[in-house]
Write a protein that holds these residues in place. Structure first.
Motif, PDB file in Angstrom:
ATOM      1  N   LYS A 100       0.776  -1.227   0.000  1.00  0.00           N
ATOM      2  CA  LYS A 100       0.000   0.000   0.000  1.00  0.00           C
ATOM      3  C   LYS A 100       0.818   1.293   0.000  1.00  0.00           C
ATOM      4  N   LYS A 101       2.035   1.286   0.504  1.00  0.00           N
ATOM      5  CA  LYS A 101       2.793   2.537   0.605  1.00  0.00           C
ATOM      6  C   LYS A 101       3.081   3.121  -0.775  1.00  0.00           C
ATOM      7  N   THR A 102       3.589   2.321  -1.682  1.00  0.00           N
ATOM      8  CA  THR A 102       3.952   2.843  -3.001  1.00  0.00           C
ATOM      9  C   THR A 102       2.727   3.299  -3.785  1.00  0.00           C
ATOM     10  N   ILE A 103       1.636   2.554  -3.682  1.00  0.00           N
ATOM     11  CA  ILE A 103       0.444   2.904  -4.442  1.00  0.00           C
ATOM     12  C   ILE A 103      -0.199   4.172  -3.881  1.00  0.00           C
ATOM     13  N   THR A 104      -0.165   4.337  -2.551  1.00  0.00           N
ATOM     14  CA  THR A 104      -0.725   5.541  -1.929  1.00  0.00           C
ATOM     15  C   THR A 104       0.110   6.761  -2.290  1.00  0.00           C
ATOM     16  N   ASP A 105       1.420   6.596  -2.302  1.00  0.00           N
ATOM     17  CA  ASP A 105       2.292   7.702  -2.720  1.00  0.00           C
ATOM     18  C   ASP A 105       2.013   8.081  -4.175  1.00  0.00           C
ATOM     19  N   LYS A 106       1.839   7.064  -5.010  1.00  0.00           N
ATOM     20  CA  LYS A 106       1.555   7.312  -6.424  1.00  0.00           C
ATOM     21  C   LYS A 106       0.233   8.051  -6.593  1.00  0.00           C
ATOM     22  N   ALA A 107      -0.740   7.745  -5.734  1.00  0.00           N
ATOM     23  CA  ALA A 107      -2.072   8.337  -5.844  1.00  0.00           C
ATOM     24  C   ALA A 107      -2.110   9.807  -5.448  1.00  0.00           C
ATOM     25  N   PHE A 108      -0.989  10.362  -5.032  1.00  0.00           N
ATOM     26  CA  PHE A 108      -0.938  11.789  -4.722  1.00  0.00           C
ATOM     27  C   PHE A 108      -1.298  12.625  -5.945  1.00  0.00           C
ATOM     28  N   CYS A 109      -1.023  12.074  -7.136  1.00  0.00           N
ATOM     29  CA  CYS A 109      -1.369  12.789  -8.369  1.00  0.00           C
ATOM     30  C   CYS A 109      -2.884  12.922  -8.515  1.00  0.00           C
TER      31      CYS A 109
END
Length: 367
Positions: A100-109
């Motif tokens: 979840k960490k990488t996907i949540t960071d990516k979802a900042f866009c």
């Protein structure tokens, strides 16, 4: 609830979520898309989805909820695409990935565009894959972890839960970092250990050809998760690398402690080591689904005579009890063998045990 749900990725998880939503919200329209056109066609044909989208852009335009049910590396690409599209103002985007960490960071866009993203991880699976394996009961009593980013509000989280309530899952809200640590401990790391045990056995086979034959029983059972998708686990390890490196370091310390106990022949401490592990393991919940899909096995002691296996499967078929796998651990003349029958659920296993007990006097145990 009325609305349009767009499911991207029509495999086991995406297809099962679609079925759950259709069952709970009869007025909703479930739209699906998969890069494999055959999966999309099949999903429409068997009623998993109501409509098929010819592209992500087409399906996302009018969606109230977008569920990305793809591997995390693909989900990151989908999120980037969604951030460039004119989506509905109140749309909720979620995923089903196991990190979840990488996907949540990516979802900042998405957050920068005012689009709500709530990470999700339904902790359930099956030995089968593809949309044809989708089923409404897949997530029942399973944990469904939600990892909203800091921009998601309580109302949006509750709305997503309402859409997903047909899963009959147990929702837990945690941070992306906590999620990755929890799943690292109880799912990701055990898969590494299982794979390492198989590697060790394979290496040992060069010294003794009996290894492979002896490993066909209990060893095969305790390492069965090592048969999971190599591509999926490659991605999981890379995406959850910091947590797994930490756990590997702790594991090496634990093994060093065991080595010291052996070196000093500390009998009482060795006993306590196994006793403590037994006590903790025996105290774990038996009726709840965890991070690793459960294996519902029934061990049946059967005499070795012609037709005994077809006899048992015939009884199960008569009671309309489905099995997922069947195998024999040992069978020799005049020696009782162990027939291992695997089922989709604990309920099916209980029914099978009752069925076999009714028709035979064979001894049974559960695994």
């Amino acid at each position: 609830m009325k609305g349009r749900i767009f499911v991207i990725g029509l495999g086991l998880i995406g297809g099962s979520l679609a079925l759950c939503i259709k069952e709970e919200h009869s007025e909703a329209v479930v739209v699906g898309f998969d890069v494999n056109e055959e999966q999309t066609r099949l999903a429409k044909m068997i009623g998993v989805i109501d409509e098929a989208a010819h592209s992500i852009e087409a399906g996302a335009a009018s969606a109230d909820v977008i569920i990305i049910a793809t591997p995390v590396t693909v989900a990151e690409q989908v999120i980037e695409l969604l951030s460039s599209l004119p989506l509905k103002e109140d749309v909720i985007v979620t995923d089903t990935g196991s990190t979840k960490k990488t996907i949540t960071d990516k979802a900042f866009c998405l957050a920068q565009k005012g689009i709500c993203f709530i990470g999700g991880h339904p902790m359930a699976g099956s030995h089968k894959s593809g949309v044809s394996a989708a089923k409404k009961i897949l997530f029942e009593n399973a944990f469904y972890l939600l990892t909203p980013n800091e921009t998601a509000n309580a109302g949006e989280i509750e709305t997503l839960k309402m859409w997903l309530q047909g899963t009959k899952a147990k929702f837990l809200t945690v941070s992306p970092e906590e999620h990755d640590y929890l799943t690292g401990v109880v799912s990701h790391f055990p898969h590494i250990i299982a794979a390492s045990l198989v590697h060790q056995a394979a290496s040992a086979e060069s010294s003794s050809t009996l290894i492979g034959r002896l490993a066909a029983g209990g060893f095969r059972d305790i390492t069965r998760i090592a048969s999971s998708s190599p591509a999926m686990w490659r991605d999981i390890l890379l995406l959850n690398r910091p947590v797994l490196l930490e756990l590997l370091d702790e594991w090496q310390q634990e093994m060093s402690k065991v080595a010291r106990l052996l070196e000093t022949a500390a009998a009482e401490e060795i006993f306590n080591y196994f006793q403590t592990a037994k006590d903790y393991r025996d105290g774990l919940p038996t009726k709840e689904k965890g991070a690793i899909p459960a294996f519902y096995d029934l061990f049946v002691d059967v005499p070795d005579y012609p037709g005994v296996i077809s006899e048992i499967t015939g009884y199960l078929a008569k009671e309309e009890i489905s099995i997922t796998n069947i195998r024999i651990l040992e069978t020799r003349e005049e020696v009782y063998g162990v027939l291992v029958i695997s089922f989709q659920s604990d309920e099916d296993r209980a029914r099978a045990e009752k069925c076999i007990k009714h028709y035979t006097n064979f001894e049974m145990s559960i695994g």
